[in-house]
Design a protein around this motif. Structure first.
Motif, PDB file in Angstrom:
ATOM      1  N   UNK A 117       6.236   9.516  13.205  1.00  0.00           N
ATOM      2  CA  UNK A 117       5.012   9.297  12.431  1.00  0.00           C
ATOM      3  C   UNK A 117       4.876   7.805  12.156  1.00  0.00           C
ATOM      4  N   UNK A 118       3.656   7.316  12.250  1.00  0.00           N
ATOM      5  CA  UNK A 118       3.406   5.890  12.014  1.00  0.00           C
ATOM      6  C   UNK A 118       2.324   5.749  10.943  1.00  0.00           C
ATOM      7  N   UNK A 119       2.715   5.249   9.765  1.00  0.00           N
ATOM      8  CA  UNK A 119       1.748   5.022   8.694  1.00  0.00           C
ATOM      9  C   UNK A 119       1.747   3.541   8.295  1.00  0.00           C
ATOM     10  N   UNK A 120       2.180   2.694   9.208  1.00  0.00           N
ATOM     11  CA  UNK A 120       2.205   1.261   8.905  1.00  0.00           C
ATOM     12  C   UNK A 120       0.810   0.728   8.618  1.00  0.00           C
ATOM     13  N   UNK A 121      -0.206   1.364   9.259  1.00  0.00           N
ATOM     14  CA  UNK A 121      -1.606   1.090   8.934  1.00  0.00           C
ATOM     15  C   UNK A 121      -2.173   2.402   8.406  1.00  0.00           C
ATOM     16  N   UNK A 122      -2.194   2.598   7.093  1.00  0.00           N
ATOM     17  CA  UNK A 122      -2.533   3.920   6.542  1.00  0.00           C
ATOM     18  C   UNK A 122      -3.937   4.395   6.892  1.00  0.00           C
ATOM     19  N   UNK A 123      -4.824   3.473   7.219  1.00  0.00           N
ATOM     20  CA  UNK A 123      -6.172   3.898   7.599  1.00  0.00           C
ATOM     21  C   UNK A 123      -6.233   4.556   8.957  1.00  0.00           C
ATOM     22  N   UNK A 124      -5.248   4.266   9.826  1.00  0.00           N
ATOM     23  CA  UNK A 124      -5.200   4.864  11.169  1.00  0.00           C
ATOM     24  C   UNK A 124      -3.789   5.363  11.458  1.00  0.00           C
ATOM     25  N   UNK A 184       0.816  -1.229   0.000  1.00  0.00           N
ATOM     26  CA  UNK A 184       0.000   0.000   0.000  1.00  0.00           C
ATOM     27  C   UNK A 184       0.847   1.276   0.000  1.00  0.00           C
ATOM     28  N   UNK A 185       1.827   1.392  -0.889  1.00  0.00           N
ATOM     29  CA  UNK A 185       2.693   2.580  -0.865  1.00  0.00           C
ATOM     30  C   UNK A 185       1.942   3.877  -1.163  1.00  0.00           C
ATOM     31  N   UNK A 186       0.963   3.815  -2.064  1.00  0.00           N
ATOM     32  CA  UNK A 186       0.226   5.032  -2.381  1.00  0.00           C
ATOM     33  C   UNK A 186      -0.581   5.545  -1.209  1.00  0.00           C
ATOM     34  N   UNK A 187      -1.279   4.644  -0.527  1.00  0.00           N
ATOM     35  CA  UNK A 187      -2.086   5.044   0.628  1.00  0.00           C
ATOM     36  C   UNK A 187      -1.203   5.562   1.758  1.00  0.00           C
ATOM     37  N   UNK A 188      -0.044   4.946   1.948  1.00  0.00           N
ATOM     38  CA  UNK A 188       0.853   5.384   3.015  1.00  0.00           C
ATOM     39  C   UNK A 188       1.464   6.750   2.695  1.00  0.00           C
ATOM     40  N   UNK A 189       1.774   6.998   1.429  1.00  0.00           N
ATOM     41  CA  UNK A 189       2.309   8.306   1.043  1.00  0.00           C
ATOM     42  C   UNK A 189       1.284   9.408   1.302  1.00  0.00           C
ATOM     43  N   UNK A 190       0.030   9.131   0.940  1.00  0.00           N
ATOM     44  CA  UNK A 190      -1.034  10.108   1.159  1.00  0.00           C
ATOM     45  C   UNK A 190      -1.237  10.359   2.653  1.00  0.00           C
ATOM     46  N   UNK A 191      -1.235   9.289   3.445  1.00  0.00           N
ATOM     47  CA  UNK A 191      -1.424   9.421   4.883  1.00  0.00           C
ATOM     48  C   UNK A 191      -0.277  10.192   5.523  1.00  0.00           C
ATOM     49  N   UNK A 192       0.955   9.938   5.065  1.00  0.00           N
ATOM     50  CA  UNK A 192       2.110  10.629   5.644  1.00  0.00           C
ATOM     51  C   UNK A 192       2.081  12.117   5.327  1.00  0.00           C
ATOM     52  N   UNK A 193       1.737  12.465   4.102  1.00  0.00           N
ATOM     53  CA  UNK A 193       1.662  13.881   3.730  1.00  0.00           C
ATOM     54  C   UNK A 193       0.631  14.606   4.588  1.00  0.00           C
TER      55      UNK A 193
END
Length: 290
Positions: free
Chosen positions: A269-276, A248-257
């Motif tokens: 920052x923790x985006x290992x679970x991009x939904x949360x 899920x690299x795209x979702x994680x990039x969006x979440x991190x930004x």
């Protein structure tokens, strides 16, 4: 007047002989009904064989001339080679590209082996991602090349190895490249390493580096790999990002930004679970200001 009225008019055809018939003009020995000396129309059917015969005579001559012009004459021979880059890096020298291409100057342009030259360039110059070879009539050859872009660099005995988005190691530089994350392989001996191997873990890091937003990639000093689901980004200002696996690299990039915008003072920052996604800690700069 009475006498003149009774005088009969001479017949219109009086004194004329009978009209000659077609038989009168016929040549002796000719078929009946055929005029011997009348005008004759040319038969159209006779023209086609003449045209065909002419084409049969001219076609080999024209073909031979064309082949001579392409291969035997000096009119269409290779005299110059030009090298052009597409968008991206430009590290290779023109002289090196021309040397490897080995375009045969003086050879007929029609005999140019474009596929062979392209294969030679890609095989001997690993920095190239693609190459296009095309004739430029009447005397030129154009080489259009695209160099690979490094998304990671890994330390080695000679300096640093450049790695592109496909995982290809294509070049070595003595000094670290600015703005390119350093790959730090620290695999933990366990099921993850046994299943995916070091190359599989390295491929995961490459996928993460290629998916990073430009702003984050420019701030990423290193990408550390401990296992398949333990990839961490070390930012240049000391902050860290727990990325998790390469999925899920795209979702994680969006979440991190979004997370970095919402919590600019956080240092983890923790985006290992991009939904949360989550952020915690306070950066040193914000702590000093407080």
């Amino acid at each position: 007047m009475g006498g003149s009225a009774g005088t009969a008019r001479p017949a219109r055809n009086a004194g004329r002989g009978p009209r000659p018939s077609a038989a009168d003009h016929a040549v002796p020995g000719s078929p009946p009904g055929t005029a011997g000396d009348g005008p004759r129309r040319p038969r159209r059917g006779l023209r086609r064989p003449v045209v065909l015969l002419t084409l049969l005579v001219l076609l080999p001559a024209l073909t031979g001339f064309a082949l001579w012009a392409l291969y035997g004459s000096n009119w269409l021979r290779i005299e110059r080679v030009s090298v052009e880059w597409t968008d991206g890096p430009r590290e290779l020298a023109v002289e090196e590209v021309e040397r490897v291409a080995a375009v045969p100057i003086g050879a007929p342009l029609a005999s140019l082996d474009t596929s062979g030259i392209r294969d030679r360039l890609l095989a001997e110059l690993p920095r190239l991602a693609d190459a296009r070879v095309s004739p430029s009539w009447p005397h030129g050859v154009e080489l259009e090349i695209t160099e690979r872009v490094a998304v990671l660099q890994e330390r080695d005995t000679a300096g640093f190895t450049e790695i592109d988005a496909t995982g290809t190691a294509f070049g070595e530089v003595p000094e670290a490249l600015p703005g390119v994350p350093l790959l730090e392989m620290e695999p933990v001996d366990g099921a993850s390493l046994r299943r995916f191997g070091e190359e599989g873990l390295r491929a995961g890091a490459v996928a993460v580096a290629a998916a990073l937003p430009d702003a984050v990639a420019g701030e990423t000093a290193a990408i550390r790999v401990g296992s398949y689901d333990s990839i961490t980004l070390e930012l240049s200002d000391g902050r860290t990002v727990l990325w998790g696996s390469s999925e899920d690299p795209g979702a994680k990039s969006t979440a991190l930004t979004a997370l970095m915008t919402a919590a600019p003072g956080a240092d983890r920052f923790d985006v290992s679970v991009p939904g949360t996604p989550a952020a915690d800690g306070v950066s040193s700069e914000e702590g000093e200001e407080g």
